[in-house]
Enzyme design. Structure first.
Site, PDB file in Angstrom:
ATOM      1  N   TYR A 108       0.840  -1.203   0.000  1.00  0.00           N
ATOM      2  CA  TYR A 108       0.000   0.000   0.000  1.00  0.00           C
ATOM      3  C   TYR A 108       0.871   1.249   0.000  1.00  0.00           C
ATOM      4  O   TYR A 108       0.655   2.177  -0.786  1.00  0.00           O
ATOM      5  CB  TYR A 108      -0.912  -0.010   1.222  1.00  0.00           C
ATOM      6  CG  TYR A 108      -1.794   1.209   1.349  1.00  0.00           C
ATOM      7  CD1 TYR A 108      -2.942   1.344   0.566  1.00  0.00           C
ATOM      8  CD2 TYR A 108      -1.485   2.226   2.252  1.00  0.00           C
ATOM      9  CE1 TYR A 108      -3.752   2.461   0.684  1.00  0.00           C
ATOM     10  CE2 TYR A 108      -2.297   3.342   2.372  1.00  0.00           C
ATOM     11  CZ  TYR A 108      -3.429   3.458   1.589  1.00  0.00           C
ATOM     12  OH  TYR A 108      -4.235   4.561   1.703  1.00  0.00           O
TER      13      TYR A 108
ATOM     14  N   LYS B  30       1.495   4.485  -2.662  1.00  0.00           N
ATOM     15  CA  LYS B  30       1.276   5.880  -2.295  1.00  0.00           C
ATOM     16  C   LYS B  30       2.549   6.708  -2.505  1.00  0.00           C
ATOM     17  O   LYS B  30       2.476   7.904  -2.813  1.00  0.00           O
ATOM     18  CB  LYS B  30       0.790   5.973  -0.856  1.00  0.00           C
ATOM     19  CG  LYS B  30      -0.604   5.360  -0.660  1.00  0.00           C
ATOM     20  CD  LYS B  30      -1.616   5.944  -1.630  1.00  0.00           C
ATOM     21  CE  LYS B  30      -3.010   5.407  -1.412  1.00  0.00           C
ATOM     22  NZ  LYS B  30      -4.001   6.008  -2.357  1.00  0.00           N
TER      23      LYS B  30
END
Length: 257
Positions: free
Chosen positions: A147, A151
């Protein structure tokens, strides 16, 4: 009346942001998956909101949705990339399908949405692109590696776009939330098998709980917690980023961030 396009409005930050824009008199074009759009009982009742069925992995459909939005509302002023998914677990354990999916949704999906709307913004010589990254793209915790790497990629993408699009009158904003109430950690996240590799016992028994503690707002070394923001509070931050007209590029979400 200005128009904003927001991906992932079925829950969390996307939904909260849609509500704030509607409260401020905007037209809202929101996207939801087919399984969610049929159950929507709030946003679709607002006269200035229209929902579009879209999975950002359906790349061929994104330009058609963008064209439909511009046709329906006459113009596009702000595009907000928000839709995302997660993976929790060590890097070694994820399979190719899981890795490909999070990269496609969290990174390639953003790019394809931006590509679909940029021709309209370039023609108008105005507009704002708002990319929802995460503070985890700058500060990594064990277990959220995939994740957070997506980002971090959104941070780099946003900086590049800022440089490319400034001469064309198009602005770019990067939102880096942390500590916002959402269902990303449950509905939108793959949890990797803790029994897959015995050597990761410490990871699962010590590091992952500590990561959860930090993400929940615990101030390390104290008994204090930062309260998580409501989605609408995050929506206020995103709204002001989109309309403030200043040179700020990065926006974070309160004391937890």
């Amino acid at each position: 009346m200005p128009t904003v396009f927001i991906t992932g409005t079925s829950s969390g930050i996307g939904r909260g942001t849609a509500k704030i824009f509607l409260q401020n008199g905007w037209n809202v074009a929101g996207t939801q998956l087919a399984c969610d759009i049929g159950k929507e009982r709030e946003l679709n009742l607002h006269p200035n909101c229209r929902l579009y069925e879209l999975d950002v992995m359906d790349y061929k459909r994104i330009p058609d949705v963008a064209a439909q939005v511009v046709n329906d509302f006459g113009s596009i002023d702000v595009v907000i990339n928000n839709a995302g998914i997660g993976i929790m677990g060590p890097i070694e354990v994820a399979d190719h399908e899981q890795i490909s999916r999070i990269l496609e949704v969290n990174v390639v999906g953003y790019i394809m949405v931006i590509q679909a709307f940029l021709p309209y913004m370039r023609k108008a010589r105005k507009g704002t692109i708002v990319n929802v990254g995460a503070l985890g793209g700058r500060l990594v915790h064990p277990g959220l590696g995939f994740y957070n790497l997506t980002k971090a990629a959104i941070g780099a993408l946003s900086e590049e776009l800022l440089l490319e699009l400034a001469p064309l009158g198009i602005d770019v904003k990067l939102i880096e939330p942390s500590g916002v109430k959402s269902n990303l950690g449950t509905v939108g996240t793959d949890h990797l098998d803790p029994e897959a590799i015995e050597d990761y016992r410490y990871f699962y028994e010590v590091q992952m709980p500590q990561t959860g503690d930090v993400v929940s707002g615990h101030v390390i070394g104290t008994d204090e917690y930062y309260p998580a923001l409501e989605p609408e509070e995050m929506g206020e931050i995103i709204y002001h980023a989109a309309v403030d007209g200043n040179d700020t590029f990065r926006y974070q979400s309160g004391p937890h961030a």
